[in-house]
Write a protein that holds these residues in place. Structure first.
Motif, PDB file in Angstrom:
ATOM      1  N   ILE A   1      42.264  84.609  34.776  1.00  0.00           N
ATOM      2  CA  ILE A   1      41.628  85.821  35.312  1.00  0.00           C
ATOM      3  C   ILE A   1      42.261  86.202  36.642  1.00  0.00           C
ATOM      4  O   ILE A   1      42.508  87.382  36.914  1.00  0.00           O
ATOM      5  CB  ILE A   1      40.104  85.614  35.430  1.00  0.00           C
ATOM      6  CG1 ILE A   1      39.500  85.474  34.022  1.00  0.00           C
ATOM      7  CG2 ILE A   1      39.453  86.750  36.215  1.00  0.00           C
ATOM      8  CD1 ILE A   1      38.099  84.902  33.994  1.00  0.00           C
ATOM      9  N   ALA A   2      42.564  85.211  37.469  1.00  0.00           N
ATOM     10  CA  ALA A   2      43.225  85.475  38.752  1.00  0.00           C
ATOM     11  C   ALA A   2      44.581  86.154  38.530  1.00  0.00           C
ATOM     12  O   ALA A   2      44.949  87.091  39.236  1.00  0.00           O
ATOM     13  CB  ALA A   2      43.395  84.183  39.532  1.00  0.00           C
ATOM     14  N   ARG A   3      45.313  85.684  37.533  1.00  0.00           N
ATOM     15  CA  ARG A   3      46.611  86.281  37.209  1.00  0.00           C
ATOM     16  C   ARG A   3      46.440  87.730  36.774  1.00  0.00           C
ATOM     17  O   ARG A   3      47.174  88.623  37.202  1.00  0.00           O
ATOM     18  CB  ARG A   3      47.278  85.460  36.112  1.00  0.00           C
ATOM     19  CG  ARG A   3      48.651  85.930  35.745  1.00  0.00           C
ATOM     20  CD  ARG A   3      49.243  84.987  34.714  1.00  0.00           C
ATOM     21  NE  ARG A   3      50.533  85.458  34.263  1.00  0.00           N
ATOM     22  CZ  ARG A   3      51.240  84.860  33.341  1.00  0.00           C
ATOM     23  NH1 ARG A   3      50.786  83.761  32.766  1.00  0.00           N
ATOM     24  NH2 ARG A   3      52.406  85.352  32.976  1.00  0.00           N
ATOM     25  N   THR A   4      45.449  88.000  35.927  1.00  0.00           N
ATOM     26  CA  THR A   4      45.171  89.377  35.501  1.00  0.00           C
ATOM     27  C   THR A   4      44.809  90.243  36.702  1.00  0.00           C
ATOM     28  O   THR A   4      45.296  91.365  36.840  1.00  0.00           O
ATOM     29  CB  THR A   4      44.036  89.401  34.462  1.00  0.00           C
ATOM     30  OG1 THR A   4      44.469  88.704  33.294  1.00  0.00           O
ATOM     31  CG2 THR A   4      43.638  90.814  34.104  1.00  0.00           C
ATOM     32  N   CYS A   5      43.950  89.718  37.560  1.00  0.00           N
ATOM     33  CA  CYS A   5      43.545  90.490  38.743  1.00  0.00           C
ATOM     34  C   CYS A   5      44.737  90.770  39.655  1.00  0.00           C
ATOM     35  O   CYS A   5      44.871  91.878  40.184  1.00  0.00           O
ATOM     36  CB  CYS A   5      42.443  89.750  39.494  1.00  0.00           C
ATOM     37  SG  CYS A   5      40.848  89.778  38.655  1.00  0.00           S
ATOM     38  N   ALA A   6      45.604  89.790  39.843  1.00  0.00           N
ATOM     39  CA  ALA A   6      46.780  89.979  40.697  1.00  0.00           C
ATOM     40  C   ALA A   6      47.697  91.065  40.148  1.00  0.00           C
ATOM     41  O   ALA A   6      48.219  91.879  40.905  1.00  0.00           O
ATOM     42  CB  ALA A   6      47.540  88.667  40.848  1.00  0.00           C
ATOM     43  N   THR A   7      47.874  91.098  38.838  1.00  0.00           N
ATOM     44  CA  THR A   7      48.802  92.069  38.249  1.00  0.00           C
ATOM     45  C   THR A   7      48.201  93.465  38.096  1.00  0.00           C
ATOM     46  O   THR A   7      48.936  94.411  37.827  1.00  0.00           O
ATOM     47  CB  THR A   7      49.316  91.585  36.875  1.00  0.00           C
ATOM     48  OG1 THR A   7      48.214  91.431  35.990  1.00  0.00           O
ATOM     49  CG2 THR A   7      50.091  90.285  37.008  1.00  0.00           C
ATOM     50  N   THR A   8      46.898  93.585  38.264  1.00  0.00           N
ATOM     51  CA  THR A   8      46.247  94.900  38.151  1.00  0.00           C
ATOM     52  C   THR A   8      45.664  95.379  39.481  1.00  0.00           C
ATOM     53  O   THR A   8      44.954  96.389  39.502  1.00  0.00           O
ATOM     54  CB  THR A   8      45.116  94.856  37.098  1.00  0.00           C
ATOM     55  OG1 THR A   8      44.158  93.870  37.486  1.00  0.00           O
ATOM     56  CG2 THR A   8      45.667  94.569  35.718  1.00  0.00           C
ATOM     57  N   GLU A   9      45.943  94.666  40.554  1.00  0.00           N
ATOM     58  CA  GLU A   9      45.399  94.998  41.876  1.00  0.00           C
ATOM     59  C   GLU A   9      43.876  95.090  41.846  1.00  0.00           C
ATOM     60  O   GLU A   9      43.271  95.998  42.407  1.00  0.00           O
ATOM     61  CB  GLU A   9      45.999  96.288  42.417  1.00  0.00           C
ATOM     62  CG  GLU A   9      47.476  96.174  42.721  1.00  0.00           C
ATOM     63  CD  GLU A   9      48.016  97.395  43.409  1.00  0.00           C
ATOM     64  OE1 GLU A   9      48.048  97.384  44.663  1.00  0.00           O
ATOM     65  OE2 GLU A   9      48.396  98.350  42.701  1.00  0.00           O
ATOM     66  N   THR A  10      43.277  94.142  41.160  1.00  0.00           N
ATOM     67  CA  THR A  10      41.825  94.053  41.049  1.00  0.00           C
ATOM     68  C   THR A  10      41.344  92.898  41.919  1.00  0.00           C
ATOM     69  O   THR A  10      41.891  91.797  41.829  1.00  0.00           O
ATOM     70  CB  THR A  10      41.425  93.801  39.571  1.00  0.00           C
ATOM     71  OG1 THR A  10      41.902  94.893  38.781  1.00  0.00           O
ATOM     72  CG2 THR A  10      39.931  93.658  39.422  1.00  0.00           C
ATOM     73  N   LYS A  11      40.346  93.139  42.732  1.00  0.00           N
ATOM     74  CA  LYS A  11      39.822  92.076  43.583  1.00  0.00           C
ATOM     75  C   LYS A  11      38.993  91.110  42.739  1.00  0.00           C
ATOM     76  O   LYS A  11      38.218  91.531  41.877  1.00  0.00           O
ATOM     77  CB  LYS A  11      38.961  92.666  44.698  1.00  0.00           C
ATOM     78  CG  LYS A  11      38.511  91.635  45.718  1.00  0.00           C
ATOM     79  CD  LYS A  11      37.892  92.275  46.937  1.00  0.00           C
ATOM     80  CE  LYS A  11      37.556  91.218  47.973  1.00  0.00           C
ATOM     81  NZ  LYS A  11      37.073  91.819  49.218  1.00  0.00           N
ATOM     82  N   LEU A  12      39.151  89.816  43.004  1.00  0.00           N
ATOM     83  CA  LEU A  12      38.401  88.775  42.305  1.00  0.00           C
ATOM     84  C   LEU A  12      37.379  88.169  43.250  1.00  0.00           C
ATOM     85  O   LEU A  12      37.723  87.749  44.359  1.00  0.00           O
ATOM     86  CB  LEU A  12      39.346  87.688  41.780  1.00  0.00           C
ATOM     87  CG  LEU A  12      38.699  86.511  41.060  1.00  0.00           C
ATOM     88  CD1 LEU A  12      37.907  86.963  39.839  1.00  0.00           C
ATOM     89  CD2 LEU A  12      39.764  85.485  40.668  1.00  0.00           C
ATOM     90  N   HIS A  13      36.122  88.136  42.805  1.00  0.00           N
ATOM     91  CA  HIS A  13      35.018  87.566  43.572  1.00  0.00           C
ATOM     92  C   HIS A  13      34.504  86.346  42.813  1.00  0.00           C
ATOM     93  O   HIS A  13      34.157  86.461  41.631  1.00  0.00           O
ATOM     94  CB  HIS A  13      33.880  88.581  43.709  1.00  0.00           C
ATOM     95  CG  HIS A  13      34.311  89.889  44.301  1.00  0.00           C
ATOM     96  ND1 HIS A  13      34.121  90.198  45.626  1.00  0.00           N
ATOM     97  CD2 HIS A  13      34.929  90.970  43.737  1.00  0.00           C
ATOM     98  CE1 HIS A  13      34.592  91.423  45.859  1.00  0.00           C
ATOM     99  NE2 HIS A  13      35.084  91.900  44.721  1.00  0.00           N
TER     100      HIS A  13
END
Length: 154
Positions: free
Chosen positions: A17-29
């Motif tokens: 999920i962190a990888r997906t968030c990094a590649t989509t500029e999505t913040k992870l909480h």
């Protein structure tokens, strides 16, 4: 967009999920307690070398999360909802929340946000209860990003 993981338990899921968030500029909480250490090798390996690209915030509890992110549009993924994820009009800065792998999101949070719950459609079978967490995040996040024409992504 924002992805919120409530007490995630499996490091490989969170790493993916962190990888997906990094590649989509999505913040992870991430809301504690976590079922792993942030230094765990399986977490790091699943996230590859994307960790420096990730916007990550960690909270001590759900109350801490709400206190630091007041007045947000929260969308809750749950197998208990009636609405499907693709019928939601996602706010551009919305927070999409997923529960822990073994127990989901507690009933108190469900009761606090009854209109903000949705699900991914799947077969009705007692052993086929839910999808893998990282797969579920990808399905829903990309629908939310699609609704905003994948703004900022190439």
């Amino acid at each position: 967009m924002n992805i919120v993981l409530y007490q995630p338990e499996i490091p490989q899921n969170t790493g993916n999920i962190a990888r997906t968030c990094a590649t989509t500029e999505t913040k992870l909480h991430l809301i504690k307690p976590l079922g792993f250490s942030l230094d765990e090798k399986h977490l790091k390996r699943a996230g590859l070398d994307y960790w420096d690209l990730l916007d990550l915030q960690i909270y001590e509890s759900f109350e801490d999360f709400i206190e630091k992110n007041n007045d947000i549009q929260l969308y809750i993924l749950t197998t208990k909802a009636k609405k499907f994820y693709n019928t939601i009009d996602y706010d551009e800065d919305g927070y999409i929340m997923f529960g822990k792998e073994t127990a989901g999101i507690p009933s108190g949070i469900h009761q606090a946000y009854p209109e903000n719950r949705f699900r991914i459609p799947m077969r009705n079978h007692k052993r086929a209860r839910s999808l893998n967490l990282s797969n579920a995040v990808n399905i829903v996040l990309f629908e939310a990003l699609r609704q905003h024409n994948f703004q900022g992504l190439i």
